[in-house]
Design a protein around this motif. Structure first.
Motif, short mmCIF file in Angstrom:
data_model
loop_
_atom_site.label_atom_id
_atom_site.label_comp_id
_atom_site.label_asym_id
_atom_site.label_seq_id
_atom_site.Cartn_x
_atom_site.Cartn_y
_atom_site.Cartn_z
N MET A 81 0.84 -1.21 0.00
CA MET A 81 0.00 0.00 0.00
C MET A 81 0.87 1.25 0.00
N SER A 82 1.47 1.61 1.16
CA SER A 82 2.27 2.84 1.13
C SER A 82 3.71 2.55 0.71
N GLU A 83 3.82 1.85 -0.40
CA GLU A 83 5.15 1.57 -0.92
C GLU A 83 5.59 2.74 -1.80
N PHE A 84 6.89 3.08 -1.70
CA PHE A 84 7.40 4.17 -2.55
C PHE A 84 8.32 3.63 -3.62
N TYR A 85 8.32 4.29 -4.77
CA TYR A 85 9.19 3.92 -5.88
C TYR A 85 10.00 5.14 -6.27
N PRO A 86 11.31 4.97 -6.44
CA PRO A 86 12.10 6.13 -6.87
C PRO A 86 11.88 6.40 -8.36
N LEU A 87 11.40 7.61 -8.68
CA LEU A 87 11.19 7.97 -10.08
C LEU A 87 12.10 9.12 -10.45
N GLN A 88 12.62 9.08 -11.67
CA GLN A 88 13.52 10.13 -12.12
C GLN A 88 12.78 11.30 -12.73
N VAL A 89 13.24 12.51 -12.40
CA VAL A 89 12.67 13.71 -12.99
C VAL A 89 13.19 13.84 -14.42
N LEU A 90 12.25 13.86 -15.35
CA LEU A 90 12.62 13.88 -16.77
C LEU A 90 12.70 15.30 -17.29
N ASN A 91 11.84 16.14 -16.74
CA ASN A 91 11.74 17.49 -17.27
C ASN A 91 11.11 18.40 -16.22
#
Ligand SMILES: Cc1cc2nc3c(=O)[nH]c(=O)nc-3n(C[C@H](O)[C@H](O)[C@H](O)COP(=O)(O)OP(=O)(O)OC[C@H]3O[C@@H](n4cnc5c(N)ncnc54)[C@H](O)[C@@H]3O)c2cc1C
Ligand code: FES
Lengths: 359, 389
Positions: A1-11
């Motif tokens: 549920m409150s799992e986080f995923y690292p996402l890269q800032v593209l723009n």
């Protein structure tokens, strides 16, 4: 549920003087997970000043178009996270993000034949823009009538994108800008283009009634979506109900910031029994803390995102005892009657509190 | 007669089945958008077995309810009218709000002690129906959660004319009657079959509808609906600005001018031409009696423009050659000599209905292309009834 995923800032793009939009890259293996409906939001996590903070931001991209997920963040005066994002986030940064969620969304389908009324003001444009684009591109037969309130011309986010949509879908999309403090030279320019495009004032009862009179629904399955700051949501909703729009057709999203009811004092050192992640947890709630904070401070991992009484991610069932919610911008009366509480807003009013998280 | 037995055109049993399983299970024409123009306005219509009223709320959204009081079933509203905030039954003054919620019952406490709590939670609210708009027309469906009107009409929509119906205004006689109403002594399906019969155009109407180029007609089916298009004959097209009887409809681009004549299943046709846009609504009154109502819309321009067009049209050479001669010569009171295509059609329909009584009656042969539509229509009727029975 409150799992986080690292996402890269593209723009990153500066949208106005005090707002940026950010697009994220989704790694292939997360494609099937990062699925969202137009209107839903992402929850971002930061560690600032030695504390974990989470904030929600609505997706302004459309899941029906080939677009990267995109959010837009407007500075809030003295706001911790919104200014942090505007000041420091760079392309290539990695940000911890939860899967999209939210109860405010449009069920967009190719075969729909509906009339959508969209009301938004300020940064409230974000989920509305996602709904707007999704409907126009996907539902060839539906109509959209939209009011977008701003202070003046420079504070209009996504102005170019909106104008392009207006041009492309003239037959079934009407957009009225309302400006509370219009810049006169600009407004004159617009008036000549189209008398309707611009109106002075706020999104209030008078404006809403004028709007519906001017643009009655064509497809009779009409829905009303509202998102904006402060009293804008309540005002719009009251205006709609005043002309007998059924509650079941009105959908609202609040970004928070309402004044909390801090007058009630909590019960000192109440005992908490929480059923959470298939575990039974017992602890004492320190004075002034919410149920959610008490759990987090003891190293537990309860679900939450906005911590502002808005998103209802932190909802749990009250099994025993009595609590006070400082703010509640998401549960309706019926849900409260059934014993649901927002744990991020609840302080104890009795010696023993027992709650159960269902998610 | 092909897909259907002769009794389908003569017996009350068949009509009863049609009323129940065809006219009460489809979106039924209820009028034009402007019939319910302002908040509080309502109309009531008979749609198959159901009497349904449409009312406009203050939010300008239409609501549809079955026109029966939940108390003893009395009809609540008369044909047309205006109400403010509530609907009150004339019989015992039970009152409903515009959402159909029961809000007041006289002598509630003493007479209905079982009605406890809030009235709108007593399961006595009005039965909801559905209403929606398609091409400027109102349609109703007796079910609250009816399949979307676009599920029903969506497929045929691309074949309709480019006319912007909402911009047109309706012709009405001085006493507010529609353009044309006529009771025809024939089964409703005979009237429909005549409307969609392409084969007869060049024959029965050889002198009346010859300004359209029947040889270039295109037609087909989209779901249960029939579509039809034919261009103007060249002489007419070349002089259409003058020859058209009314001002040209400006939402129709020049290269799309023609006659669009679809039949929307089961009982409404549209005739969309260069200068007029008509609905042709067919309502069965008895197995051998049918009410046809034509409502007509034309350009929203001044009386003066109409007068000018009328004079231009009268002078146009087109009409010396087209559209003015009866099939037979003789007394203008004879429909076949009248030069009026409606009278010709009625005559043909009524003559056919009469023959159905004869033991010798049968359909001898059927034109493969020109009359295919008739067979198909009968199949659609049969299929629909079987599906809903
Ligand atoms: C479901 C959801 C979707 C959201 N979507 C967006 C979005 O698309 N774009 C966006 O810019 N923001 C959005 N928000 C708001 C966002 O999550 C933060 O609340 C906002 O950025 C302020 O955070 P902060 O840390 O800067 O301010 P904080 O440090 O938390 O607060 C500083 C002060 O500002 C007040 N405040 C907090 N939030 C608001 C607000 N929204 N309006 C006015 N005053 C406020 C607080 O009460 C406090 O006094 C959304 C919120 C929710 C719950
Ligand atoms: S965490 Fe959003 S309402 Fe509690």
């Amino acid at each position: 549920m409150s799992e986080f995923y690292p996402l890269q800032v593209l723009n990153i793009k500066k949208e106005t003087e005090d707002a940026v939009s950010i697009t994220f890259d989704i790694p292939q293996e997360l494609y099937s997970k990062f699925i969202y409906k137009p209107g839903q939001y992402l929850t971002l996590r930061f560690h600032l000043n030695g504390k974990e903070v989470r904030r929600s931001y609505s997706l302004c991209s459309s899941p029906f178009l080939e677009e990267y997920p995109k959010i837009a963040v407007k500075r809030v005066k003295n706001g911790l996270v919104s200014n942090h994002i505007n000041d420091t986030v760079k392309v290539g940064d990695s940000i911890d993000i939860m899967l999209p969620e939210g109860r405010f969304y449009a069920d967009v389908k190719e075969t729909n034949y509906k009339t959508y009324y969209l009301f938004c003001a300020g940064s409230g444009i974000t989920p509305i823009l996602s709904i707007l684009k999704s409907v126009l591109h996907t539902e060839a037969r539906s109509f959209v009538y939209m009011i977008y309130g701003n202070r003046h011309q420079e504070s209009i986010m996504f102005n170019d994108e909106l104008s392009a949509l207006q041009e492309q879908y003239k037959d079934r999309f009407v957009l009225i800008h309302t400006l509370s403090r219009p810049n006169s030279s600009w407004s004159d320019l617009w008036k000549t283009k189209n008398d309707y495009s611009y109106k002075k004032g706020r999104v209030d009862t008078k404006m809403v009634e004028w709007f519906i009179n001017e643009f009655p629904p064509y497809a009779q399955n009409a829905e009303y979506y509202i998102c904006g700051p402060g009293t804008m949501i309540e005002n719009t909703k009251t205006a709609l109900k005043g002309i007998d729009v059924p509650n079941t057709r009105i959908f609202t999203e609040s970004f928070g910031g309402a004044i909390e009811d801090a007058s009630v004092k909590g019960f000192k050192n109440a005992k908490l029994i929480a059923h959470l992640n298939n575990q039974r947890v017992e602890l004492t709630i320190p004075e002034g803390k919410t149920i959610l904070r008490a759990l987090i401070d003891k190293g537990q991992n309860p679900p939450y995102s906005c911590e502002g009484g808005v998103c209802s991610t932190c909802v749990c069932k009250l099994k025993q005892g009595e609590v006070h919610m400082k703010k509640n911008l998401s549960l309706d009366d019926k849900e409260v009657k059934q014993g649901n509480i927002l744990s991020c807003q609840s302080i104890p009013l009795s010696e023993i509190i027992e709650v159960e998280y269902l998610k | 007669m092909h897909a259907l037995p002769v009794e389908a055109y003569t017996s009350q049993e068949w009509l009863d089945i049609e009323l129940k399983y065809l006219f009460s299970t489809t979106w039924q024409f209820a009028g034009f958008v402007e019939d319910v123009a302002n908040p509080g306005d309502y109309i009531s219509v008979q749609a198959g077995l159901n009497n349904i009223f449409i009312i406009k709320g203050r939010d300008h959204r239409l609501r549809a309810f079955h026109n029966i009081c939940r108390h003893r079933g009395t009809q609540l509203l008369r044909a047309v009218g205006k109400t403010q905030k509530a609907i009150t039954c004339p019989y015992h003054d039970w009152t409903y709000d515009l959402e159909g919620n029961l809000i007041s019952v006289p002598k509630k406490e003493s007479e209905f002690p079982n009605l406890k709590g809030e009235l709108h939670k007593c399961d006595l609210n009005l039965h909801e129906a559905s209403v929606d708009i398609f091409k400027g027309m109102l349609f109703v469906h007796p079910e609250k959660d009816a399949p979307s009107i676009m599920d029903f009409f969506g497929e045929v929509e691309p074949y309709l004319g480019p006319h912007k119906v909402e911009e047109l205004i309706e012709y009405r006689s001085k006493n507010g009657e529609p353009f044309y109403t006529e009771e025809i002594k024939a089964n409703w399906k005979i009237v429909v079959e005549n409307y969609i019969d392409h084969y007869h155009l060049a024959h029965l109407h050889e002198g009346t509808l010859n300004m359209y180029d029947h040889a270039k007609a295109e037609f087909g089916w989209a779901g249960p609906h029939y579509w039809f298009y034919e261009p103007l004959v060249e002489d007419f097209l070349n002089d259409v600005e003058n020859a058209a009887p009314y001002p040209l409809i400006d939402s129709v681009p020049r290269d799309q001018i023609g006659a669009y004549v679809p039949w929307l299943f089961p009982n409404i046709g549209i005739t969309e031409s260069e200068s007029a846009w008509n609905t042709f609504h067919v309502l069965p009154l008895a197995p051998d009696r049918t009410l046809v109502t034509i409502r007509s819309k034309t350009m929203n321009v001044s009386e003066w423009e109409y007068t000018k067009q009328y004079s231009k049209s009268a002078l146009s050479k087109v009409w010396t050659k087209y559209g003015n001669k009866g099939k037979y010569e003789g007394d203008k009171n004879d429909p076949m000599a009248s030069g009026d295509f409606m009278l010709e059609d009625i005559y043909a329909c009524e003559q056919q209905q009469k023959s159905l009584q004869s033991p010798y009656f049968s359909v001898g042969a059927q034109a493969e292309k020109g009359e295919y539509a008739i067979q198909r229509f009968q199949e659609e009727v049969k299929k629909w009834i079987e599906k809903h029975q």
